[in-house]
Write an enzyme that holds these catalytic residues in place. Structure first.
Site, mmCIF file in Angstrom:
data_model
loop_
_atom_site.group_PDB
_atom_site.id
_atom_site.type_symbol
_atom_site.label_atom_id
_atom_site.label_comp_id
_atom_site.label_asym_id
_atom_site.label_seq_id
_atom_site.Cartn_x
_atom_site.Cartn_y
_atom_site.Cartn_z
ATOM 1 N N GLN A 1 0.891 -1.048 0.414
ATOM 2 C CA GLN A 1 0.115 0.293 -0.247
ATOM 3 C C GLN A 1 0.557 1.705 -0.213
ATOM 4 O OE1 GLN A 1 -2.722 0.351 3.209
ATOM 5 N NE2 GLN A 1 -2.789 2.454 2.629
ATOM 6 N N ASP B 1 -1.235 -6.980 4.717
ATOM 7 C CA ASP B 1 -1.294 -6.080 5.609
ATOM 8 C C ASP B 1 -0.180 -5.714 4.241
ATOM 9 O OD1 ASP B 1 -0.906 -3.383 5.958
ATOM 10 O OD2 ASP B 1 -0.385 -5.201 8.571
ATOM 11 N N CYS C 1 -6.075 1.932 3.022
ATOM 12 C CA CYS C 1 -6.510 0.772 3.498
ATOM 13 C C CYS C 1 -7.240 -0.565 3.285
ATOM 14 C CB CYS C 1 -5.549 0.466 5.068
ATOM 15 S SG CYS C 1 -6.603 1.556 5.687
ATOM 16 N N HIS D 1 -6.575 0.970 11.255
ATOM 17 C CA HIS D 1 -6.101 0.554 9.511
ATOM 18 C C HIS D 1 -6.610 -0.768 9.141
ATOM 19 C CE1 HIS D 1 -2.831 -0.424 6.934
ATOM 20 N NE2 HIS D 1 -2.124 -1.579 7.257
#
Length: 236
Positions: free
Chosen positions: A93, A185, A99, A170
């Site tokens: 990301q 993630d 996110c 997040h």
């Protein structure tokens, strides 16, 4: 805290609200057929409440607060490089506050065998275009994708709470690939395996990991869990 989304670019989006209605409009509008799957709330992590979540669960989204403790854990994990299945779809990301979108891309990218995306739709084109890219190339592709930016922006302003660029929470995704539970993630350098799992136990297995993360941050209430569940064929 949102600036922790490691980024050489200064591009930042408005954050998506942790709201299944917002997520569903976003998913359905970009090529996930409404009768295929939907996002729904997970109201608690004990067995009784997990049983209420529509099955089968294809992926789990988790929103948590960014704190000095979570950052410490992330940096620790960065030093423990681990191998992962090449079949795991993973992207970095690089856009601030993206996110929620990255979490949904991680969810869909790892369940393409379970769902049928609308042919020629945004998601269909995106996953075909990025299939053979590495995680950083995928991040750059997303960052330059105007259609996704517009869709994200519309979804970000559709929630109940006023969208602000400055957030300290997040989204991450949990998916089962090749019999393993992966934490996906975009702020980490790669997927993190949390051991054996199966499509039938994905929700319970993810709930265990999530409980551990919540216990590590007892002072915060900014947690939210959602599941992406496959719709049953009878139209329910």
């Amino acid at each position: 805290m949102a600036t922790m989304d490691e980024s050489a670019s200064a591009k930042r989006w408005l954050p998506l609200e942790a709201n299944p209605d917002v997520m569903n409009q976003f998913l359905w509008g970009l090529g996930l057929p409404e009768n295929e799957a939907e996002c729904c709330d997970v109201y608690g992590l004990d067995e009784e409440l997990l049983e209420m979540v529509p099955k089968p669960v294809l992926a789990v989204l988790f929103l948590y607060p960014l704190t000095s403790k979570t950052e410490e854990e992330r940096l620790q994990q960065e030093n423990e490089k681990k191998e992962y299945s090449p079949r795991v779809y993973f992207t970095k990301q690089t856009v601030g506050n993206a996110c929620g979108t990255v979490g949904l891309l991680h969810a869909l990218g790892n369940i393409t065998s379970e769902i049928k995306l609308t042919e020629g739709s945004f998601f269909d084109r995106f996953f075909k275009a990025t299939a053979n890219m590495d995680p950083l190339q995928r991040a750059a592709f997303l960052e330059n994708d105007r259609e996704m930016e517009v869709a994200h922006s519309i979804a970000a302003t559709a929630g109940d709470t006023e969208a602000s660029v400055n957030v300290d929470t997040h989204f991450i995704c949990f998916a089962c690939v090749d019999g393993e539970l992966y934490e996906l993630d975009g702020r980490k350098s790669g997927p993190i395996s949390h051991g054996q799992s199966s499509p039938n136990t994905l929700l319970k297995d993810a709930a265990k990991v999530i409980q551990g993360m919540i216990q590590n941050n007892p002072g915060s209430l900014k947690f939210n869990v959602m599941a992406i569940s496959k719709k049953s064929g009878d139209g329910n």
